[in-house]
Design a protein around this motif. Structure first.
Motif, PDB file in Angstrom:
ATOM      1  N   PRO A  38       3.300  -1.280   1.177  1.00 33.43           N
ATOM      2  CA  PRO A  38       3.962   0.152   1.162  1.00 33.43           C
ATOM      3  C   PRO A  38       3.191   1.235   1.926  1.00 33.43           C
ATOM      4  CG  PRO A  38       2.803  -0.217  -0.925  1.00 33.43           C
ATOM      5  CD  PRO A  38       2.667  -1.487  -0.012  1.00 33.43           C
ATOM      6  N   PRO A  39       3.777   2.049   2.341  1.00 32.59           N
ATOM      7  CA  PRO A  39       3.006   3.182   3.262  1.00 32.59           C
ATOM      8  C   PRO A  39       2.071   3.988   2.543  1.00 32.59           C
ATOM      9  CG  PRO A  39       5.487   4.044   2.652  1.00 32.59           C
ATOM     10  CD  PRO A  39       5.410   2.579   2.198  1.00 32.59           C
ATOM     11  N   TRP A  40       2.038   4.080   1.427  1.00 32.35           N
ATOM     12  CA  TRP A  40       0.850   4.730   0.525  1.00 32.35           C
ATOM     13  C   TRP A  40      -0.392   3.837   0.256  1.00 32.35           C
ATOM     14  CZ3 TRP A  40       6.149   4.613  -1.066  1.00 32.35           C
ATOM     15  CH2 TRP A  40       6.344   3.662  -1.951  1.00 32.35           C
ATOM     16  N   ASP A  41      -0.319   2.563   0.791  1.00 29.91           N
ATOM     17  CA  ASP A  41      -1.246   1.455   0.516  1.00 29.91           C
ATOM     18  C   ASP A  41      -2.579   2.192   1.301  1.00 29.91           C
ATOM     19  OD1 ASP A  41      -1.874  -1.423  -0.267  1.00 29.91           O
ATOM     20  OD2 ASP A  41      -2.866  -1.078   1.639  1.00 29.91           O
ATOM     21  N   PRO A  42      -3.703   1.838   1.046  1.00 33.37           N
ATOM     22  CA  PRO A  42      -4.877   2.426   1.460  1.00 33.37           C
ATOM     23  C   PRO A  42      -4.933   1.564   3.095  1.00 33.37           C
ATOM     24  CG  PRO A  42      -5.640   1.472  -0.778  1.00 33.37           C
ATOM     25  CD  PRO A  42      -4.171   1.393  -0.545  1.00 33.37           C
ATOM     26  N   CYS A  43      -4.476   0.535   3.137  1.00 28.01           N
ATOM     27  CA  CYS A  43      -4.536   0.152   4.735  1.00 28.01           C
ATOM     28  C   CYS A  43      -3.466   0.797   5.545  1.00 28.01           C
ATOM     29  CB  CYS A  43      -4.193  -1.346   4.710  1.00 28.01           C
ATOM     30  SG  CYS A  43      -5.620  -2.285   4.166  1.00 28.01           S
ATOM     31  N   GLY A  44      -2.580   1.531   4.884  1.00 23.98           N
ATOM     32  CA  GLY A  44      -1.835   2.558   5.755  1.00 23.98           C
ATOM     33  C   GLY A  44      -2.462   3.732   5.917  1.00 23.98           C
ATOM     34  N   ALA A  45      -3.633   4.028   5.782  1.00 27.69           N
ATOM     35  CA  ALA A  45      -4.257   5.298   5.888  1.00 27.69           C
ATOM     36  C   ALA A  45      -4.477   5.623   7.250  1.00 27.69           C
ATOM     37  CB  ALA A  45      -5.931   5.325   5.434  1.00 27.69           C
TER      38      ALA A  45
END
Length: 442
Positions: free
Chosen positions: A432-439
């Motif tokens: 999901p876009p709020w995942d830490p890997c989406g930072a």
């Protein structure tokens, strides 16, 4: 859940004050900055060095400064690209234009946001996805995949052709104004979609006003096919003039193809040798959203070393400013004696991601590495974009211990990873876009 008892607090205070080490730490900590007082001499001595077994030549010059903006990812990319151009044309100093990329990224992110608002119009405004989209629609930050999209659509120019404005170096004001409009436009689009009206025409009107604001605050960049003269003098004092366009400058003059790069990720929560896709994270509508190839941390290190040995700088993403010491330019998990004050975190890299303790927040460039007698990495030479006043005249020494724990991404040429050709074709793991890997790196 029971509340804290005052008797328990009294007991805890007594235990701190009766412990000589903790009592001394308390005396020091209330009177001075522990970032300085807890520095470990051994680590400082070991890493205050400019000796590396492999260094990219020439090093980029001048040292760049993103100032009060979150453009590190754009500086890291242009700092990597300029080295190839400096070698090609025998140039002593060169800066490419992060502000050119910044303008078009802001414009495209605005359009990307509004398009996603239309796509999620049937969702409740309080749903997690809509609230996430509304949170920071045109962040200064980004990822290398977003740079690929901008380069392929608009190209690039030297910094002299499109230099900084006040608002590219201090972006808060323009961000506030554009986001205010985008929030209003999001409401208008959602209401128009539910009423069965033409959202495409409405969105085009909205985007024209966004473009107007960006032009006023950030300047008017060349279009991708607008001609300009790039004039420069090489190290031998020979004058050169090249007539080109932003797209031709990127593709022909620099000779770079962003589509032939791969962002390697180290996310130990998920399977290795799998593509990781971040849902709804991108900037150009119709272009690829952010994705990575997830691999073991040793693969990131080995591929970065290979690229440095080929005399190429490496774009990388890391957690900053944790364990960074700006006065010395040392990045090391062992630089501070935090254990002496009872601070000794035990979470693994995977658990730090799961519990949002760590994420990729900054992008820089590896321009050197020091290998031991067995060919194993000991420390890395890093070019940052915080000016010469920070670090060792703009450069940092990053230990490999830190690399293993807090480096998440390196960007390499696709030709360097033929063994992962099949892995690149795997069905993506979508986060999901709020995942830490989406930072986004800032």
């Amino acid at each position: 859940m029971p509340s804290l008892k005052t008797e328990t607090l009294k007991k805890w205070t007594s235990e701190v004050l009766s412990n000589p080490t903790l009592s001394l730490a308390a005396t020091v900590a209330v009177n001075a900055d522990v970032q300085e007082t807890l520095l470990r001499r051994e680590s400082r001595i070991a890493n205050t060095t400019d000796v590396f077994s492999h260094v990219v030549e020439p090093l980029g010059a001048p040292i760049t400064n993103q100032k009060s903006s979150g453009r590190c990812w754009l500086f890291a990319a242009t700092n990597v690209l300029r080295i190839e151009l400096m070698k090609k044309y025998n140039i002593e100093k060169l800066q490419l234009s992060p502000s050119f990329l910044f303008f078009y990224d802001k414009l495209e992110k605005s359009n990307f946001f509004l398009e996603n608002i239309v796509k999620t119009a049937d969702e409740d405004v309080d749903s997690r996805i809509v609230q996430h989209l509304l949170t920071d629609p045109i962040s200064d930050g980004g990822q290398f995949g977003m740079i690929q999209n901008i380069l392929e659509k608009y190209g690039l120019v030297p910094n002299d052709i499109f230099p900084d404005t006040f608002n590219t170096t201090q972006s808060n004001r323009v961000n506030e104004l554009v986001v205010t409009l985008l929030h209003q436009y999001a409401q208008e689009l959602r209401e128009a979609k539910k009423a069965g009206k033409d959202t495409a025409a409405l969105k085009e009107e909205q985007m024209q006003r966004v473009h107007q604001l960006l032009t006023i605050f950030l300047g008017t960049p060349l279009g991708p096919n607008d001609e300009f003269d790039w004039e420069f003098t090489d190290k031998d004092k020979k004058f050169h003039r090249i007539k080109t366009t932003p797209l031709k400058f990127y593709k022909d003059v620099i000779g770079f193809d962003a589509t032939q790069t791969v962002s390697l990720l180290n996310d130990p929560r998920n399977d290795y040798e799998r593509v990781i896709h971040i849902d709804r994270l991108g900037n150009v509508v119709g272009a690829p959203e952010v994705h990575y190839l997830n691999v073991d941390i040793d693969v990131l290190a080995n591929k970065a070393i290979e690229q440095i040995k080929e005399n190429k700088a490496v774009f990388f993403g890391t957690h900053t400013p944790i364990y960074h010491h700006n006065p010395t330019g040392i990045i090391d998990t062992k630089l501070w004696d935090y254990k002496s004050i009872g601070f000794d975190p035990k979470q693994s890299k995977a658990d730090r991601l799961r519990y949002h303790e760590s994420l990729m927040t900054h992008a820089m460039a590896f321009v050197g590495v020091h290998l031991d007698e067995d060919g194993k990495p000991v420390r890395w030479k890093v070019e940052n974009s915080w000016g010469e006043e920070r670090g060792s005249k703009g450069y940092y020494t990053l230990t490999h211990d830190f690399f293993k724990e807090f480096v998440y991404q390196v960007v390499v040429d696709k030709k360097q990873i033929p063994e992962y050709a099949d892995a690149l074709k795997t069905e993506p793991i979508t986060l999901p876009p709020w995942d830490p890997c989406g930072a986004l790196a800032m």
